[in-house]
Write an enzyme that holds these catalytic residues in place. Structure first.
Site, PDB file in Angstrom:
ATOM      1  CE1 TYR A  80      19.430  21.087  49.757  1.00  0.00           C
ATOM      2  CE2 TYR A  80      19.569  18.796  49.095  1.00  0.00           C
ATOM      3  CZ  TYR A  80      20.107  19.881  49.746  1.00  0.00           C
ATOM      4  OH  TYR A  80      21.304  19.761  50.388  1.00  0.00           O
ATOM      5  CG  PHE A 132      41.714  35.213  38.610  1.00  0.00           C
ATOM      6  CD1 PHE A 132      41.695  36.479  38.042  1.00  0.00           C
ATOM      7  CD2 PHE A 132      40.752  34.903  39.550  1.00  0.00           C
ATOM      8  CE1 PHE A 132      40.736  37.402  38.416  1.00  0.00           C
ATOM      9  CE2 PHE A 132      39.785  35.822  39.925  1.00  0.00           C
ATOM     10  CZ  PHE A 132      39.773  37.078  39.355  1.00  0.00           C
ATOM     11  CB  THR A 133      43.285  37.292  42.822  1.00  0.00           C
ATOM     12  OG1 THR A 133      41.971  37.302  42.271  1.00  0.00           O
ATOM     13  CG2 THR A 133      44.036  38.529  42.356  1.00  0.00           C
ATOM     14  CG  ASP A 223      39.727  30.159  34.759  1.00  0.00           C
ATOM     15  OD1 ASP A 223      38.564  30.336  34.371  1.00  0.00           O
ATOM     16  OD2 ASP A 223      40.238  30.801  35.695  1.00  0.00           O
ATOM     17  CE  LYS A 266      34.676  37.195  36.547  1.00  0.00           C
ATOM     18  NZ  LYS A 266      35.959  36.761  37.036  1.00  0.00           N
ATOM     19  NE  ARG A 389      43.405  42.911  39.763  1.00  0.00           N
ATOM     20  CZ  ARG A 389      42.624  42.057  40.407  1.00  0.00           C
ATOM     21  NH1 ARG A 389      41.856  41.223  39.738  1.00  0.00           N
ATOM     22  NH2 ARG A 389      42.602  42.003  41.706  1.00  0.00           N
ATOM     23  CG  PHE A 455      43.124  43.044  45.771  1.00  0.00           C
ATOM     24  CD1 PHE A 455      43.867  41.897  45.954  1.00  0.00           C
ATOM     25  CD2 PHE A 455      41.891  42.945  45.147  1.00  0.00           C
ATOM     26  CE1 PHE A 455      43.390  40.663  45.516  1.00  0.00           C
ATOM     27  CE2 PHE A 455      41.408  41.733  44.706  1.00  0.00           C
ATOM     28  CZ  PHE A 455      42.155  40.586  44.897  1.00  0.00           C
TER      29      PHE A 455
HETATM   30  C1  LIG Z   1      36.492  35.799  37.935  1.00  0.00           C
HETATM   31  C2  LIG Z   1      37.429  34.765  37.621  1.00  0.00           C
HETATM   32  C3  LIG Z   1      37.590  33.652  38.456  1.00  0.00           C
HETATM   33  C4  LIG Z   1      36.834  33.511  39.760  1.00  0.00           C
HETATM   34  O1  LIG Z   1      35.462  33.468  39.557  1.00  0.00           O
HETATM   35  P1  LIG Z   1      34.412  33.987  40.653  1.00  0.00           P
HETATM   36  O2  LIG Z   1      33.086  33.630  40.097  1.00  0.00           O
HETATM   37  O3  LIG Z   1      34.623  35.450  40.824  1.00  0.00           O
HETATM   38  O4  LIG Z   1      34.720  33.247  41.903  1.00  0.00           O
HETATM   39  C5  LIG Z   1      38.498  32.700  38.079  1.00  0.00           C
HETATM   40  N1  LIG Z   1      39.216  32.816  36.944  1.00  0.00           N
HETATM   41  C6  LIG Z   1      39.091  33.866  36.123  1.00  0.00           C
HETATM   42  C7  LIG Z   1      39.891  33.942  34.875  1.00  0.00           C
HETATM   43  C8  LIG Z   1      38.200  34.878  36.423  1.00  0.00           C
HETATM   44  O5  LIG Z   1      38.087  35.928  35.603  1.00  0.00           O
END
Ligand SMILES: *Cc1c(COP(=O)(O)O)cnc(C)c1O
Length: 482
Positions: A80, A132-133, A223, A266, A389, A455
Site C-alpha cells: 500500500y 477535451f471532453t 496535457d 494513451k 466527435r 454521448f
Molecule cells: C483520454 C484523454 C484524457 C482523459 O484521460 P482518461 O485516462 O481517459 O481519463 C485527457 N486528455 C486527453 C488529450 C485525452 O486524450
C-alpha cells in the site's frame, strides 16, 4: 514503425515488431450488426465488444503492450505504501520529463479533477488550444469557463499545415489583457489535440506560449496524454529537431510548463496516469487531494502491475519505431480513404483517421447528428466501431438549444500496435462502399438524453428506415459475404 522505401513506390507502413499473442475477433453478418446497433440505441459506446469486428472507438487503454511490459508486471512490489514499483515509475518520469515531483492518479481525468480543484475558481477562465471532453467537464464543475484559441487552420478539413494544434498567440495576448491574470485559472496546451483530428502542436508555439504566460504570471498546464504522437510529428516535421533525441525534446517541452499531466491509457501503452510539477507550493496543494480522491501517494488508484507496465512503456515511448506506428498506419488509412474520395482530415494526424461527416452526409442537418449517424452506418457496413466527435459530443446550452460543433467527425481511432494492413484495407473497402451509398444514410434523434456527457450513455433512433435500406443495398452489392 519504420519509414522504409519500397521500389514499387508504394507507401507501406512497416511494423517494427512481431505479434506473439493474439485475440480472436468476430465479424458478424450485416443482419446481426443491424440488430446490435439497434440494441445499442445507435450509440457505438453501447455496443458489446463481442459484436464488434475492429474496435476503433478509442486508443484509450487498448494499446498493445510489449513483452517487456508484461515481464515487468511480474516483478511488481505489492504494498500500500512505499512500494518499490512506485519508485521505479517515479524515477522514469523524473528522468524523461526532468521535473521534480510526480503525483500518481488512476487516469487522465483524475489529474484534471485535481488540477481544476486547485486552480479553477468560480468565474475564472481556462484558456487552451482546444478542450477535451473530460477537461471541460471538470473545469465547468468548478465554476470555470473554457476559452479555445486554436489557430483557424485547425478547422480547415483539407490543409497542409504541419502543426494544426497551435495556439493563436494574438488571441492569447488579447485574452490575457482583457481578463487579467487573476481571472485566468491557467493556460492549457493539449498535445496531439484529441478533438481536432489528433493534430500536433509545434515546439515554437509551445515556447511562445510559455514566454507569454511567464511574463503575465499565468500558470501553463500541459496535457501530455497524446504526447507520443506529437513527439513523432515534431521530429518528422520540424527540421530543427530531426536529429534531436526524443527524450531531449520531451525535457525541453516539460521545461516550458508549470504542470504536466497525462493519461497512461494513451501515453506509455498502459493504464493510469499522473501529474508532474516542479513548484513546491503547487505540489503541496495538489498532493493533499491525491489520498482523498485517488489513493495513497505511492499508487494513486493504479495497481502495482499497471505502474510497472507504465514505467517500461514510458521508456519504450522514447523510440521512433514505437511512436511512429500509429501516425504511419493512420496515414495509410487516410491515403486509402482519400483514394476512394472519402473526405478525411488532412494532413493525417496521430490517434486516428477522421472522416468529415459534414461533407459525406451533407444532407443530414446538424441537429440530426451527421457524425453520430455516420458512426452507426460505419458499424452496420463493416462491424468497425468508431466514435462520434461532433454535436452529440457537445452539451446543450443552458436554454436547451443545441450547441453545434465546429466539425462533425467520425473518428476511426488506431490503437497502438493492434491492427494490421489488411485491417486497414478492409476498413477502406467498406468505407468506400459507404461513401458511394452515402445518400442512404439518414439522421438520428435522441430517445434518452443524459444532461452531462450524453454521448456516453444516450440512446437514439434513426429517422426513417435508413439502416434497413443500407443493409439491403449491402446484400445486393456484396452477395452473401460478411
Ligand atoms: C483520454 C484523454 C484524457 C482523459 O484521460 P482518461 O485516462 O481517459 O481519463 C485527457 N486528455 C486527453 C488529450 C485525452 O486524450
Amino acid at each position: 514503425m519504420a519509414d522504409v522505401k519500397f521500389l514499387s513506390g508504394e507507401n507501406i507502413p512497416l511494423e517494427m515488431h512481431k505479434v506473439r499473442m493474439v485475440q480472436k475477433v468476430n465479424l458478424l453478418p450485416i443482419e446481426d450488426r443491424l440488430e446490435c446497433i439497434e440494441g445499442a440505441g445507435y450509440n457505438t459506446f453501447l455496443l458489446k465488444n463481442r459484436d464488434v469486428f475492429l474496435d476503433m472507438l478509442t486508443d484509450s487503454g487498448v494499446n498493445a503492450m510489449s513483452q517487456n511490459q508484461y515481464a515487468a508486471m511480474m516483478q511488481a512490489d505489492d504494498s500500500y505504501a512505499g512500494s518499490e514499483t512506485f519508485y521505479r515509475l517515479e524515477d522514469v518520469l523524473q528522468d524523461i520529463f526532468g521535473m521534480k515531483y510526480f503525483l500518481p492518479a488512476h487516469q487522465g481525468r483524475a489529474c484534471e479533477h485535481i488540477i481544476s480543484k486547485i486552480l479553477v475558481t468560480p468565474g475564472s477562465t481556462a484558456i487552451m488550444n482546444y478542450h477535451f471532453t473530460t477537461t471541460k467537464a471538470h473545469i465547468t464543475l468548478c465554476g470555470g469557463a473554457v476559452e479555445e484559441i486554436i489557430i483557424d487552420e485547425a478547422f480547415k478539413i483539407k490543409s497542409d499545415h504541419p502543426f494544426k494544434g497551435d495556439i493563436n498567440l494574438d488571441k492569447l495576448n488579447s485574452l490575457i489583457k482583457e481578463l487579467g491574470k487573476d481571472k485566468i485559472a491557467f493556460v492549457r496546451i493539449e498535445a496531439g489535440t484529441n478533438l481536432v483530428g489528433g493534430q500536433p502542436v509545434s515546439m515554437q508555439n509551445m515556447r511562445d506560449v510559455s514566454k507569454i504566460c511567464r511574463q503575465a504570471g499565468v500558470k501553463l498546464v500541459f496535457d501530455a496524454s497524446l504526447l507520443g504522437d506529437n513527439l513523432y510529428f515534431i521530429k518528422k516535421r520540424d527540421p530543427e529537431y530531426t536529429d534531436v533525441d526524443i527524450i531531449k525534446i520531451t525535457r525541453e517541452i516539460a521545461s516550458l510548463m508549470d504542470i504536466v499531466y497525462f493519461s497512461a491509457r494513451k501515453l506509455g501503452s498502459a493504464r493510469g496516469g499522473g501529474i508532474l510539477v516542479s513548484d513546491d507550493d503547487l505540489f503541496l496543494k495538489m498532493r493533499e487531494l491525491v489520498p482523498l480522491y485517488e489513493g495513497f501517494l505511492t499508487y494513486g488508484g493504479m495497481s502495482v502491475r499497471e505502474m510497472e507496465a507504465l514505467a517500461v512503456g514510458l521508456r519504450e515511448t522514447m523510440d521512433m519505431d514505437v511512436i511512429g506506428q500509429t501516425p504511419l498506419i493512420v496515414e495509410a488509412l487516410c491515403n486509402e480513404l482519400s483514394k476512394n474520395n472519402v473526405p478525411v482530415v488532412t494532413p493525417p494526424g496521430g490517434l486516428g483517421c477522421h472522416v468529415d461527416a459534414m461533407d459525406m452526409c451533407v444532407h443530414i442537418p446538424q441537429d440530426q447528428y451527421p457524425a453520430g449517424a455516420l458512426a452507426a452506418a460505419i458499424f452496420i457496413a463493416s462491424g468497425v466501431r468508431c466514435m462520434e466527435r461532433g454535436t452529440m459530443s457537445e452539451q446543450r446550452n443552458d436554454d436547451g438549444s443545441e450547441r453545434f460543433s465546429e466539425m462533425e467527425l467520425a473518428r476511426l481511432a488506431v490503437p497502438r500496435r493492434v491492427f494490421t494492413l489488411s485491417h486497414v484495407k478492409y476498413t477502406a473497402d467498406r468505407m468506400s462502399w459507404l461513401y458511394k451509398n452515402r445518400h442512404l444514410i439518414g439522421g438520428l434523434k435522441f430517445t434518452e438524453e443524459p444532461r452531462v456527457l450524453r454521448f456516453f450513455f444516450g440512446r437514439l433512433q434513426p429517422i426513417g428506415d435508413w439502416p434497413q435500406q443500407l443493409a439491403k443495398k449491402f446484400r445486393e452489392d456484396y452477395g452473401d459475404s460478411l
